[in-house]
Design an enzyme around this catalytic site. Structure first.
Site, PDB file in Angstrom:
ATOM      1  N   ASP A  20       5.430   1.928  13.227  1.00  0.00           N
ATOM      2  CA  ASP A  20       4.795   3.168  13.676  1.00  0.00           C
ATOM      3  C   ASP A  20       5.745   4.359  13.516  1.00  0.00           C
ATOM      4  O   ASP A  20       6.957   4.197  13.596  1.00  0.00           O
ATOM      5  CB  ASP A  20       4.387   2.998  15.153  1.00  0.00           C
ATOM      6  CG  ASP A  20       3.346   4.033  15.573  1.00  0.00           C
ATOM      7  OD1 ASP A  20       2.794   4.733  14.701  1.00  0.00           O
ATOM      8  OD2 ASP A  20       3.083   4.124  16.792  1.00  0.00           O
ATOM      9  N   HIS A  37       4.520   7.864   4.864  1.00  0.00           N
ATOM     10  CA  HIS A  37       4.145   6.501   4.470  1.00  0.00           C
ATOM     11  C   HIS A  37       4.985   6.042   3.275  1.00  0.00           C
ATOM     12  O   HIS A  37       5.385   4.881   3.189  1.00  0.00           O
ATOM     13  CB  HIS A  37       2.655   6.431   4.135  1.00  0.00           C
ATOM     14  CG  HIS A  37       1.769   6.684   5.332  1.00  0.00           C
ATOM     15  ND1 HIS A  37       1.988   6.102   6.548  1.00  0.00           N
ATOM     16  CD2 HIS A  37       0.661   7.477   5.492  1.00  0.00           C
ATOM     17  CE1 HIS A  37       1.059   6.508   7.413  1.00  0.00           C
ATOM     18  NE2 HIS A  37       0.249   7.345   6.802  1.00  0.00           N
ATOM     19  N   ASP A  67      -8.727  -0.683  12.793  1.00  0.00           N
ATOM     20  CA  ASP A  67      -9.097   0.635  13.339  1.00  0.00           C
ATOM     21  C   ASP A  67      -8.614   1.791  12.462  1.00  0.00           C
ATOM     22  O   ASP A  67      -9.018   2.940  12.661  1.00  0.00           O
ATOM     23  CB  ASP A  67      -8.510   0.804  14.746  1.00  0.00           C
ATOM     24  CG  ASP A  67      -9.120  -0.180  15.726  1.00  0.00           C
ATOM     25  OD1 ASP A  67     -10.329  -0.475  15.596  1.00  0.00           O
ATOM     26  OD2 ASP A  67      -8.391  -0.665  16.612  1.00  0.00           O
ATOM     27  N   LEU A 131      11.669 -16.745   2.478  1.00  0.00           N
ATOM     28  CA  LEU A 131      11.036 -15.882   3.489  1.00  0.00           C
ATOM     29  C   LEU A 131       9.540 -15.874   3.253  1.00  0.00           C
ATOM     30  O   LEU A 131       9.082 -15.706   2.114  1.00  0.00           O
ATOM     31  CB  LEU A 131      11.573 -14.440   3.373  1.00  0.00           C
ATOM     32  CG  LEU A 131      10.925 -13.413   4.310  1.00  0.00           C
ATOM     33  CD1 LEU A 131      11.364 -13.645   5.766  1.00  0.00           C
ATOM     34  CD2 LEU A 131      11.286 -11.976   3.901  1.00  0.00           C
TER      35      LEU A 131
HETATM   36  C1  FPP Z   1       1.907   4.023  11.366  1.00  0.00           C
HETATM   37  O1  FPP Z   1       2.404   5.317  11.293  1.00  0.00           O
HETATM   38  C2  FPP Z   1       1.940   3.429  10.062  1.00  0.00           C
HETATM   39  C3  FPP Z   1       0.851   3.028   9.382  1.00  0.00           C
HETATM   40  C4  FPP Z   1      -0.521   3.150   9.878  1.00  0.00           C
HETATM   41  C5  FPP Z   1       1.000   2.470   8.044  1.00  0.00           C
HETATM   42  C6  FPP Z   1       2.204   1.648   7.833  1.00  0.00           C
HETATM   43  C7  FPP Z   1       2.255   1.420   6.408  1.00  0.00           C
HETATM   44  C8  FPP Z   1       3.348   1.422   5.639  1.00  0.00           C
HETATM   45  C9  FPP Z   1       4.737   1.532   6.100  1.00  0.00           C
HETATM   46  C10 FPP Z   1       3.152   1.239   4.204  1.00  0.00           C
HETATM   47  C11 FPP Z   1       2.528  -0.071   3.947  1.00  0.00           C
HETATM   48  C12 FPP Z   1       2.856  -0.467   2.643  1.00  0.00           C
HETATM   49  C13 FPP Z   1       3.043  -1.710   2.246  1.00  0.00           C
HETATM   50  C14 FPP Z   1       3.630  -1.904   0.956  1.00  0.00           C
HETATM   51  C15 FPP Z   1       2.706  -2.907   3.044  1.00  0.00           C
HETATM   52  P1  FPP Z   1       1.487   6.497  11.745  1.00  0.00           P
HETATM   53  O2  FPP Z   1       0.867   7.085  10.547  1.00  0.00           O
HETATM   54  O3  FPP Z   1       0.535   6.036  12.801  1.00  0.00           O
HETATM   55  O4  FPP Z   1       2.548   7.463  12.343  1.00  0.00           O
HETATM   56  P2  FPP Z   1       2.344   8.458  13.549  1.00  0.00           P
HETATM   57  O5  FPP Z   1       2.091   7.611  14.766  1.00  0.00           O
HETATM   58  O6  FPP Z   1       3.655   9.160  13.607  1.00  0.00           O
HETATM   59  O7  FPP Z   1       1.209   9.358  13.187  1.00  0.00           O
END
Ligand code: FPP
Length: 245
Positions: A20, A37, A67, A131
């Site tokens: 997050d 991201h 969600d 892994l």
């Molecule tokens: C939460 O941050 C993160 C996500 C919803 C996406 C996580 C995804 C990645 C790190 C990339 C995935 C890629 C691969 C290759 C698996 P947020 O957007 O909710 O952050 P915020 O709470 O600060 O708004």
């Protein structure tokens, strides 16, 4: 015998991560959320490289929750585009490093191009043994539990037989979660691996996911090793002193 650093399967840890804070990381820098991201993907690459060297045999990361479809269409598209690019560019390296990639969650709503890349990556890395790297996409723990309940042979003779069938269904190959990490400062589970984390140690950090480095993972593991895991039993010192009677 001490229970410190005990994995529930005995042969290396299962670590789960709620990644997050990408959006806030970007906004604080005056960047669009998608830049967060992208930086999050880079952080994930570093963690996947590091994990097997520090006793982790299974890593499950939350990339997209059931969600998350409620997010703006452009952000959803970017996330799937980034996953696809990651798999296209990294699969060969994962294979070389003996990392097996798998996804968990629903497959039927994933955009076709991303799903093709997922299938290819799962196939190419299937022999990986160092892994098990699981990516939760369109995932909901409640859905997974409900599905396991409906797929287990109906009318189990007892609650304990039903529970054990579901446990097998939800944890086979990977085992339970030993340590669950959430970055980004929030302290909740957000429908992630609820059954598998029943006895997991929880580790929350204010670090935003793009800043989560191998050193941060080491710090989480160091704290984990400090905690005594009792799995509902009495403290080991009390057992040694005959205190369990
Ligand atoms: C939460 O941050 C993160 C996500 C919803 C996406 C996580 C995804 C990645 C790190 C990339 C995935 C890629 C691969 C290759 C698996 P947020 O957007 O909710 O952050 P915020 O709470 O600060 O708004």
């Amino acid at each position: 015998m001490s229970h410190n650093f005990t994995s529930q399967s005995g042969d290396g840890l299962h670590v789960a991560i709620i990644m997050d804070g990408n959006g806030r990381w970007a906004t604080r820098r005056g960047l669009p959320r998608v830049a967060g991201h992208r930086a999050g993907v880079a952080a994930l690459k570093r963690i996947v490289e590091h994990a097997p060297d520090v006793g982790i045999r299974a890593l499950t990361v939350y990339a997209f929750s059931a969600d998350n479809w409620a997010r703006p269409a452009g952000e959803v598209q970017s996330l799937f585009w980034l996953m696809r690019a990651f798999l296209r560019l990294e699969t060969e390296r994962l294979r070389q490093k003996s990392v097996r990639m798998q996804i968990i969650g629903r497959r039927d709503r994933i955009p076709a191009a991303a799903l093709r890349e997922v299938n290819r990556s799962e196939f190419v890395t299937a022999a990986g043994r160092r892994l098990l790297f699981r990516v939760a996409i369109d995932y909901s723990a409640r859905d997974a539990i409900a599905r396991a309940a409906s797929s287990s042979p109906a009318q189990e003779a007892s609650v304990s037989a039903a529970r054990s069938a579901m446990h097998h269904e939800l944890t086979r190959e990977v085992g339970e979660v030993d340590l669950l990490i959430r970055t980004g400062g929030e302290k909740r589970l957000s429908d992630f691996l609820l059954w598998e984390s029943a006895y997991a140690e929880l580790y929350f950090t204010d670090c935003m996911w793009p800043d989560f480095s191998p050193a941060e993972l080491d710090a989480a593991l160091a704290e984990f090793r400090h905690r005594e895991r009792r799995f509902g039993a009495v403290p080991t010192a009390a057992v040694a002193a005959g205190g369990s009677r």
